[in-house]
Design an enzyme around this catalytic site. Structure first.
Site, PDB file in Angstrom:
ATOM      1  N   HIS A 193      -8.540   0.325  10.202  1.00 18.58           N
ATOM      2  CA  HIS A 193      -7.194   0.501  10.718  1.00 18.58           C
ATOM      3  C   HIS A 193      -7.209   0.190  12.210  1.00 18.58           C
ATOM      4  O   HIS A 193      -8.010   0.770  12.951  1.00 18.58           O
ATOM      5  CB  HIS A 193      -6.697   1.923  10.469  1.00 18.58           C
ATOM      6  N   TRP A 213       1.422  -1.425   9.063  1.00 18.96           N
ATOM      7  CA  TRP A 213       2.059  -0.102   8.984  1.00 18.96           C
ATOM      8  C   TRP A 213       3.323  -0.134   9.833  1.00 18.96           C
ATOM      9  O   TRP A 213       3.251  -0.407  11.012  1.00 18.96           O
ATOM     10  CB  TRP A 213       1.124   0.987   9.516  1.00 18.96           C
ATOM     11  N   TYR A 225      -5.348   0.220  15.676  1.00 18.73           N
ATOM     12  CA  TYR A 225      -4.284   0.691  16.556  1.00 18.73           C
ATOM     13  C   TYR A 225      -4.779   0.611  18.001  1.00 18.73           C
ATOM     14  O   TYR A 225      -5.313  -0.411  18.405  1.00 18.73           O
ATOM     15  CB  TYR A 225      -3.836   2.100  16.144  1.00 18.73           C
ATOM     16  N   ASN A 271      -7.004   8.248   2.665  1.00 16.77           N
ATOM     17  CA  ASN A 271      -6.568   7.657   3.925  1.00 16.77           C
ATOM     18  C   ASN A 271      -7.280   8.288   5.112  1.00 16.77           C
ATOM     19  O   ASN A 271      -7.377   9.518   5.212  1.00 16.77           O
ATOM     20  CB  ASN A 271      -5.053   7.856   4.090  1.00 16.77           C
ATOM     21  N   GLU A 272      -7.837   7.461   5.990  1.00 23.47           N
ATOM     22  CA  GLU A 272      -8.435   7.915   7.264  1.00 23.47           C
ATOM     23  C   GLU A 272      -9.157   9.249   7.078  1.00 23.47           C
ATOM     24  O   GLU A 272      -8.808  10.255   7.701  1.00 23.47           O
ATOM     25  CB  GLU A 272      -7.357   7.999   8.333  1.00 23.47           C
ATOM     26  N   GLU A 276      -4.468  -1.100   7.786  1.00 25.31           N
ATOM     27  CA  GLU A 276      -3.317  -0.715   8.597  1.00 25.31           C
ATOM     28  C   GLU A 276      -3.482  -1.339   9.974  1.00 25.31           C
ATOM     29  O   GLU A 276      -4.603  -1.508  10.457  1.00 25.31           O
ATOM     30  CB  GLU A 276      -3.217   0.806   8.785  1.00 25.31           C
ATOM     31  N   ARG A 291       0.874  -1.184   0.000  1.00 22.53           N
ATOM     32  CA  ARG A 291       0.000   0.000   0.000  1.00 22.53           C
ATOM     33  C   ARG A 291       0.905   1.227   0.000  1.00 22.53           C
ATOM     34  O   ARG A 291       1.705   1.406   0.922  1.00 22.53           O
ATOM     35  CB  ARG A 291      -0.933  -0.012   1.214  1.00 22.53           C
TER      36      ARG A 291
END
Length: 453
Positions: A221, A279, A223, A154-155, A250, A78
């Protein structure tokens, strides 16, 4: 993922929802496409993304990363791009990125990073601006549907008013299709991609319905919100129950002081057949999420070992897209390199009784001072459970790094042994491994010896 890591400290709400059955959607006649919950190639082969993110827009000179990512075992990269929030990546630069992906047999997810945190970060672009960037690149994107997916933004929404994500995303998808894009589209969640307020989870059907080609996959994503295994499984269960296509676009293993249940992310993705993209390869302001430091493959980190290693890691689970052929070992290092003709040299010194194998050494690509070698190992008339290949260089060549084998050197003598996932080879069947090396003067093909257990 923002370049500067910020802890969110927010809890994900419990995932609920009734089952919604989806039929097999239509898709473009060629290229990567979604059917049900999965990605398929144009020839009908299922493709599961296993790879990493590469911060190209900030490190445009680090083009060797594509070969190194492939050498580590990934099938997808990516690629971070910018349409102007940072130095814009031009059409010629993006065309070169695509060429690098193709030369190294990687499926390429192109993403516009400009939208990161819109509504909370004042520098962020809108999704509509992101679509305008893709339109400006259309000349180099059309015709590449077999090789690339477009991650529109992205995001794209921060934590302020995440509910705006639904309307903005549906409009962006429609604008992409109205402008003739037939590519597989990838859509990131709001809340800096983490969807902790479940806006994407609760409105995904509206977004998917906005695509007249039904060729969109959703991306979460993971996290700091995903520090608990139960949070991860609950979120993934919700999408599975609704029959929505999803991948983990991610994720990390640490996020400032917070931990991420990264091994649960990886294990759940594998058990469910979901793609995952870690990531990131290198270049983070905080190097805790660098897989290699300073883009140097000799400086592999704990994160590298966690995402590539193990039974569920990239090296063990990534399968190369069939558009590049059936070989699982990989790349040429740059599309501009010269390539010598493969020169196989099979031999076997195994005992005349018992288990045997042969090995064929070839030079897959060569450039000034460096080359890529590949070795094919074939079992004899009986299945084998392990193999060792040896050779001795006559012209001072050296092996730098390898994939799909453990390679050691003692002077000019080189020994390669199978790794955990490719030692067992059926009678008459083959496996392979590859490596990058250096040479000066002459790069002749050595004789090789294969022994089996």
């Amino acid at each position: 993922m923002r370049r500067f890591l910020v802890a969110l400290g927010a809890a994900l709400l419990a995932a609920t929802g009734a089952v919604v059955a989806l039929g097999s959607p239509a898709y473009a006649a060629t290229g990567l496409h979604v059917v049900g919950t999965d990605i398929y190639e144009a020839n009908g082969s299922k493709f599961i993304m296993r790879g990493v993110n590469h911060a190209h827009t900030w490190y445009t000179n680090q083009t060797s990363s594509f070969a190194n990512i492939k050498a580590a075992g990934a099938n997808t990269v990516r690629v971070v791009l910018s349409g102007g929030r940072w130095t814009a990546n031009s059409a010629s630069d993006v065309a070169n990125v695509i060429s690098l992906c193709k030369a190294n047999k990687l499926i390429c997810v192109l993403e516009d990073h400009d939208t990161t945190g819109y509504g909370e970060d004042s520098a962020a672009y809108t999704l509509d601006q992101a679509v305008n960037y893709w339109i400006s690149l259309k000349s180099v994107l059309v015709g590449q549907e077999d090789y690339i997916s477009i991650n529109i933004g992205n995001e794209p929404i921060g934590n302020n008013n995440p509910s705006q994500w639904t309307a903005a995303t549906t409009a962006a998808i429609k604008k992409m299709r109205d402008n003739g894009f037939q590519h597989l589209l990838m859509i990131d969640a709001p809340n800096w991609g983490q969807d902790w307020q479940t806006v994407m989870r609760d409105n995904a059907q509206t977004v998917l319905d906005a695509d007249a080609q039904h060729n969109t996959i959703l991306s979460i994503h993971m996290y700091s919100v995903y520090a608990q295994a139960s949070t991860i499984t609950a979120y993934l269960d919700a999408f599975k129950a609704k029959g929505w296509p999803l991948l983990i676009g991610e994720f990390g293993w640490q996020f400032d002081s917070s931990q991420v249940a990264d091994q649960t992310v990886i294990a759940e993705a594998v058990s469910r057949g979901l793609g995952y993209l870690g990531w990131s390869w290198s270049g983070n302001t905080d190097p805790i999420l660098d897989m290699v430091l300073s883009f140097d493959t000799n400086q592999k980190t704990t994160w590298y070992n966690r995402v590539f290693g193990g039974a569920n890691g990239i090296t063990a689970t990534a399968k190369q897209a069939t558009i590049f052929g059936t070989s699982t070992s990989s790349p040429t290092v740059s599309p501009s390199q010269s390539s010598s003709s493969p020169s196989p040299s099979p031999s076997s010194s195994s005992p005349s009784t018992g288990k045997t194998c042969t090995a064929a050494y070839s030079i897959a690509g060569q450039w000034p001072g460096g080359f890529q070698g590949e070795v094919k190992v074939t079992a004899g008339s009986s299945a084998i459970s392990g193999w060792t290949v040896t050779w001795t260089y006559a012209n001072g060549q050296t092996v730098a790094n390898a994939w799909s084998a453990t390679v050691t050197s003692s002077g000019s003598a080189v020994t390669a042994r199978n790794v955990s996932y490719n030692g067992s080879v059926g009678a008459g069947a083959s496996t392979s491994f590859g490596f990058l090396g250096s040479w000066t003067g002459t790069n002749s093909v050595p004789a090789v010896t294969c022994t089996a257990t």
